[in-house]
Motif scaffolding. Structure first.
Motif, PDB file in Angstrom:
ATOM      1  N   SER A  83     -54.398 -28.963  -7.504  1.00 34.38           N
ATOM      2  CA  SER A  83     -53.166 -29.650  -7.880  1.00 34.38           C
ATOM      3  C   SER A  83     -52.838 -29.524  -9.364  1.00 34.38           C
ATOM      4  O   SER A  83     -51.709 -29.766  -9.766  1.00 34.38           O
ATOM      5  N   SER A  84     -53.799 -29.158 -10.187  1.00 29.00           N
ATOM      6  CA  SER A  84     -53.578 -29.116 -11.628  1.00 29.00           C
ATOM      7  C   SER A  84     -52.600 -28.017 -12.007  1.00 29.00           C
ATOM      8  O   SER A  84     -52.662 -26.904 -11.464  1.00 29.00           O
ATOM      9  N   PRO A  85     -51.693 -28.287 -12.966  1.00 28.09           N
ATOM     10  CA  PRO A  85     -50.813 -27.218 -13.444  1.00 28.09           C
ATOM     11  C   PRO A  85     -51.559 -26.142 -14.229  1.00 28.09           C
ATOM     12  O   PRO A  85     -51.005 -25.066 -14.467  1.00 28.09           O
ATOM     13  N   ASN A  86     -52.810 -26.400 -14.610  1.00 27.83           N
ATOM     14  CA  ASN A  86     -53.648 -25.375 -15.241  1.00 27.83           C
ATOM     15  C   ASN A  86     -54.351 -24.601 -14.137  1.00 27.83           C
ATOM     16  O   ASN A  86     -55.405 -25.005 -13.637  1.00 27.83           O
ATOM     17  N   THR A  87     -53.783 -23.469 -13.754  1.00 27.02           N
ATOM     18  CA  THR A  87     -54.277 -22.733 -12.590  1.00 27.02           C
ATOM     19  C   THR A  87     -55.579 -21.986 -12.847  1.00 27.02           C
ATOM     20  O   THR A  87     -56.144 -21.406 -11.913  1.00 27.02           O
ATOM     21  N   ALA A  88     -56.081 -22.011 -14.084  1.00 29.77           N
ATOM     22  CA  ALA A  88     -57.380 -21.385 -14.362  1.00 29.77           C
ATOM     23  C   ALA A  88     -58.491 -22.043 -13.555  1.00 29.77           C
ATOM     24  O   ALA A  88     -59.544 -21.437 -13.326  1.00 29.77           O
ATOM     25  N   SER A  89     -58.263 -23.268 -13.113  1.00 30.28           N
ATOM     26  CA  SER A  89     -59.261 -23.973 -12.305  1.00 30.28           C
ATOM     27  C   SER A  89     -59.176 -23.602 -10.837  1.00 30.28           C
ATOM     28  O   SER A  89     -59.971 -24.097 -10.038  1.00 30.28           O
ATOM     29  N   CYS A  90     -58.246 -22.730 -10.477  1.00 26.19           N
ATOM     30  CA  CYS A  90     -58.071 -22.384  -9.060  1.00 26.19           C
ATOM     31  C   CYS A  90     -57.834 -20.892  -8.877  1.00 26.19           C
ATOM     32  O   CYS A  90     -56.782 -20.472  -8.391  1.00 26.19           O
ATOM     33  N   LEU A  91     -58.824 -20.075  -9.276  1.00 26.39           N
ATOM     34  CA  LEU A  91     -58.780 -18.640  -8.981  1.00 26.39           C
ATOM     35  C   LEU A  91     -59.261 -18.487  -7.532  1.00 26.39           C
ATOM     36  O   LEU A  91     -60.402 -18.158  -7.252  1.00 26.39           O
ATOM     37  N   ALA A  92     -58.362 -18.729  -6.603  1.00 28.95           N
ATOM     38  CA  ALA A  92     -58.760 -18.992  -5.219  1.00 28.95           C
ATOM     39  C   ALA A  92     -59.214 -17.750  -4.460  1.00 28.95           C
ATOM     40  O   ALA A  92     -60.001 -17.857  -3.518  1.00 28.95           O
ATOM     41  N   ALA A  93     -58.713 -16.572  -4.814  1.00 31.96           N
ATOM     42  CA  ALA A  93     -59.147 -15.318  -4.182  1.00 31.96           C
ATOM     43  C   ALA A  93     -58.763 -14.170  -5.090  1.00 31.96           C
ATOM     44  O   ALA A  93     -57.747 -14.227  -5.790  1.00 31.96           O
ATOM     45  N   PHE A  94     -59.575 -13.116  -5.068  1.00 34.95           N
ATOM     46  CA  PHE A  94     -59.299 -11.944  -5.899  1.00 34.95           C
ATOM     47  C   PHE A  94     -58.053 -11.216  -5.412  1.00 34.95           C
ATOM     48  O   PHE A  94     -57.184 -10.846  -6.202  1.00 34.95           O
ATOM     49  N   ALA A  95     -57.965 -10.978  -4.120  1.00 39.45           N
ATOM     50  CA  ALA A  95     -56.825 -10.266  -3.543  1.00 39.45           C
ATOM     51  C   ALA A  95     -56.688 -10.645  -2.077  1.00 39.45           C
ATOM     52  O   ALA A  95     -57.665 -11.002  -1.414  1.00 39.45           O
ATOM     53  N   MET A  96     -55.470 -10.523  -1.582  1.00 41.38           N
ATOM     54  CA  MET A  96     -55.231 -10.792  -0.170  1.00 41.38           C
ATOM     55  C   MET A  96     -55.621  -9.611   0.709  1.00 41.38           C
ATOM     56  O   MET A  96     -56.457  -9.728   1.600  1.00 41.38           O
ATOM     57  N   VAL A  97     -55.016  -8.450   0.464  1.00 41.45           N
ATOM     58  CA  VAL A  97     -55.229  -7.288   1.327  1.00 41.45           C
ATOM     59  C   VAL A  97     -55.392  -6.047   0.454  1.00 41.45           C
ATOM     60  O   VAL A  97     -54.630  -5.840  -0.495  1.00 41.45           O
ATOM     61  N   HIS A  98     -56.372  -5.209   0.800  1.00 40.81           N
ATOM     62  CA  HIS A  98     -56.609  -3.947   0.108  1.00 40.81           C
ATOM     63  C   HIS A  98     -56.692  -2.835   1.141  1.00 40.81           C
ATOM     64  O   HIS A  98     -57.608  -2.822   1.972  1.00 40.81           O
ATOM     65  N   LEU A  99     -55.728  -1.926   1.109  1.00 44.29           N
ATOM     66  CA  LEU A  99     -55.765  -0.715   1.939  1.00 44.29           C
ATOM     67  C   LEU A  99     -56.321   0.395   1.055  1.00 44.29           C
ATOM     68  O   LEU A  99     -55.630   0.909   0.172  1.00 44.29           O
ATOM     69  N   THR A 100     -57.572   0.757   1.267  1.00 43.79           N
ATOM     70  CA  THR A 100     -58.263   1.670   0.364  1.00 43.79           C
ATOM     71  C   THR A 100     -57.814   3.108   0.578  1.00 43.79           C
ATOM     72  O   THR A 100     -57.091   3.433   1.518  1.00 43.79           O
ATOM     73  N   SER A 101     -58.300   3.989  -0.287  1.00 42.97           N
ATOM     74  CA  SER A 101     -57.841   5.388  -0.288  1.00 42.97           C
ATOM     75  C   SER A 101     -58.197   6.133   0.989  1.00 42.97           C
ATOM     76  O   SER A 101     -57.552   7.126   1.321  1.00 42.97           O
TER      77      SER A 101
END
Length: 248
Positions: A83-101
């Protein structure tokens, strides 16, 4: 639904897939429908869905009505922890989807949603998911009716991708970005060149009308066919006067 939690996904410098479809270079058949992939807690090292596999013909590797979410629902602690406006406390996931080479996938009706509001009795959702959809595939990718919303660095990133069709794309930038935000992109993340991240070097350091998530980043590649996109951008972020109602 499949979800990821635990120390395996805790290091943003060592991203790890929660769901991995095929190993790099593998050929086979994988067809997934009516699924949702997510994280059950803050997981800065989580790539929620990574596709490495290609098929022997188009559609052998495919996703239908399959969605990726972060927060906003009672099945994840992110729903109440960010809930904090300082989003540094919520790095919730690195990435959603990665389609690799090495991948080749057909995707139809996929919603990648970092929550901007709670659907199930949570608080404000100020979530800093790092990235939306990263496409590095070269063998053929079909994106039909996809949406990625509210991620920090970008919603779509075509990095050295080839032979991509994308029709009916939709995106929104993160509501907490823009005027009044405590972080200017790529912050609170750090651009990682290994994953083709934009570094925002074209923006002035304090330009909050420039330093927020890109709807679509294209960096290298060839044979990219993009049709019918709708990208929404909000320049007015989470000031105290608008806290909880950033769309104003």
């Amino acid at each position: 639904m499949e979800t990821g939690i635990g120390s395996a996904f805790g290091d943003k410098n060592k991203p790890t897939p929660v769901i991995m479809v095929g190993k790099p270079g593998e050929t086979g058949i994988a067809q997934i429908q009516d699924m949702r992939f997510t994280v059950a807690d803050i997981a800065p090292g989580a790539i929620i869905l990574q596709v490495n596999m290609a098929g022997s013909k188009p559609g052998d590797v495919g996703f239908w009505n399959t969605h990726v979410t972060v927060g906003g629902m009672a099945d994840s602690n992110v729903n109440v922890a960010c809930s904090s406006p300082n989003t540094a406390s919520c790095l919730a996931a690195f990435a959603m989807v990665h389609l690799t080479s090495t991948s080749s996938a057909y995707i139809e009706n996929m919603w990648g949603w970092t929550a901007d509001h709670s659907l199930e009795r949570g608080g404000f959702q100020n979530i800093a998911t790092g990235r939306g959809l990263l496409v590095e595939a070269t063998k053929g990718t079909w994106l039909t009716g996809t949406s990625f919303e509210h991620n920090t660095l970008y919603e779509y990133n075509l990095h050295n991708a080839q032979n991509v069709y994308a029709g009916l794309q939709q995106s929104e930038n993160a509501y907490w970005q823009g005027e009044g935000s405590q972080h200017n992109a790529p912050s609170p993340w750090t651009a990682n060149p290994k994953y083709g991240d934009p570094d925002y070097s074209w923006c002035a350091k304090g330009d909050q009308a420039c330093r927020f998530g890109l709807a679509q980043n294209i960096d290298g590649g060839s044979n990219l066919y993009l049709y019918g996109a709708a990208f929404w951008t909000f320049f007015h972020g989470e000031t105290q006067a608008r806290y909880g109602s950033p769309e104003t």
